[in-house]
Scaffold this active site. Structure first.
Site, PDB file in Angstrom:
ATOM      1  N   GLU A   1       2.678  -7.029   8.393  1.00  0.00           N
ATOM      2  CA  GLU A   1       2.791  -5.702   7.527  1.00  0.00           C
ATOM      3  C   GLU A   1       3.674  -4.920   7.798  1.00  0.00           C
ATOM      4  OE1 GLU A   1       1.470  -2.901   9.454  1.00  0.00           O
ATOM      5  OE2 GLU A   1      -0.016  -4.429  10.038  1.00  0.00           O
TER       6      GLU A   1
ATOM      7  N   ARG B   1      -2.871  -8.457 -21.375  1.00  0.00           N
ATOM      8  CA  ARG B   1      -3.580  -7.718 -22.178  1.00  0.00           C
ATOM      9  C   ARG B   1      -2.914  -7.156 -22.728  1.00  0.00           C
ATOM     10  NH1 ARG B   1      -6.703  -3.207 -21.466  1.00  0.00           N
ATOM     11  NH2 ARG B   1      -8.269  -3.794 -22.864  1.00  0.00           N
TER      12      ARG B   1
ATOM     13  N   ASP C   1      -8.890   0.853 -25.513  1.00  0.00           N
ATOM     14  CA  ASP C   1      -9.655   1.494 -23.853  1.00  0.00           C
ATOM     15  C   ASP C   1      -9.735   2.520 -23.123  1.00  0.00           C
ATOM     16  OD1 ASP C   1      -7.557   0.651 -22.946  1.00  0.00           O
ATOM     17  OD2 ASP C   1      -7.774  -1.169 -22.527  1.00  0.00           O
TER      18      ASP C   1
ATOM     19  N   PRO D   1       1.172  -1.431  -0.041  1.00  0.00           N
ATOM     20  CA  PRO D   1      -0.172  -0.226   0.325  1.00  0.00           C
ATOM     21  C   PRO D   1       0.973   1.625   0.187  1.00  0.00           C
ATOM     22  CG  PRO D   1      -0.244  -1.261   1.784  1.00  0.00           C
ATOM     23  CD  PRO D   1       0.596  -2.037   1.179  1.00  0.00           C
TER      24      PRO D   1
END
Ligand code: ADE
Length: 242
Positions: free
Chosen positions: A115, A157, A172, A88
């Site tokens: 953590e 992709r 896209d 994160p």
């Protein structure tokens, strides 16, 4: 492209063998190897974590076991790796990151839990080859596994031959810096709602302009940050209304 994933939950990555990614693997376009981090532990409990220096909640993944695992995994193939550590606290993973990763010969993912992984692991390998700590969004997951599924799907992709129609990837959302507008298929009227007239007109110029306007309109409403970040030269005269 060769993809290695080191995790304490190899089963979590089973979807990599399904659907679009499974077909890409069957076609030899990507090669996926899953590695169980615990196979590089030496104690009966197969311990991968320990208490953090300096105190605080949670546990930190031990550097020794990660070092042994990554040395072995990296040596198992001759292609030059880029190590990706989902976290994160990483830099944002975006479509631009996906496009950059799609040019790599080999991605090695290290999935942290608890953590996170002792920082010295990233610092050590950064001296040998490119290492990225990346975040897939501003929220906290339990571990890096779900992030790896997201990153691998976004990258795979873009590889030549993975999508049936390569234009899908080129056109896209985000490829031109805008969100994609709405799409319609048959029937012409569904529950009283008609498909926009212009899409049935056969006028390709008018259709392209309409699509561009809807993309601009949607981006302005939902993601004004993307519109604001668009360089001036990516907007044409007719775009200025937005
Ligand atoms: N691990 C935990 N949270 C994450 C996030 N938001 N992105 C990537 N890896 C993570």
């Amino acid at each position: 492209m060769r993809i290695d994933v080191v995790t304490i939950f190899p089963g979590y990555l089973a979807p990599l063998r399904e659907s679009l990614l499974g077909r890409a693997a069957d076609a030899g376009l990507i090669e996926v190897a899953l590695h169980d981090l615990r196979s590089w532990t030496h104690d009966v409990h197969q311990t991968v974590d320990d208490a953090p220096y300096g105190g605080g909640p949670g546990m930190v993944m031990r550097p020794q076991v990660w070092g042994e695992a990554l040395d072995a995994v990296i040596a198992s193939d001759s292609r030059p790796p880029r190590l990706v550590v989902p976290a994160p606290a990483g830099r944002s993973f975006t479509q631009a990151t996906a496009r950059a990763y799609a040019t790599e010969q080999r991605l090695v993912f290290a999935c942290g839990r608890y953590e996170g992984i002792d920082q010295r692991v990233v610092d050590h390998y950064s001296r040998q080859f490119p290492v990225d700590e990346v975040s897939i969004g501003d929220y906290v997951l339990v571990g890096g596994e779900a992030a790896v599924l997201v990153i691998v799907e976004a990258v795979a992709r873009l590889l030549p031959g993975v999508l049936g129609n390569p234009r899908s990837a080129a056109e896209d959302s985000f490829s031109d810096g805008l969100l994609e507008g709405p799409a319609y298929t048959r029937p012409e009227v569904w529950r009283g709602q008609a498909v926009p007239e212009v899409l049935r007109s056969g006028n390709h110029g008018a259709i392209a302009r309409w699509r561009r306007d809807r993309a601009l309109e949607r981006t302005a409403k939902r993601r004004p940050d993307l519109l604001a970040a668009l360089p001036e030269d990516r907007l044409d005269a007719a775009d200025q209304a937005f």
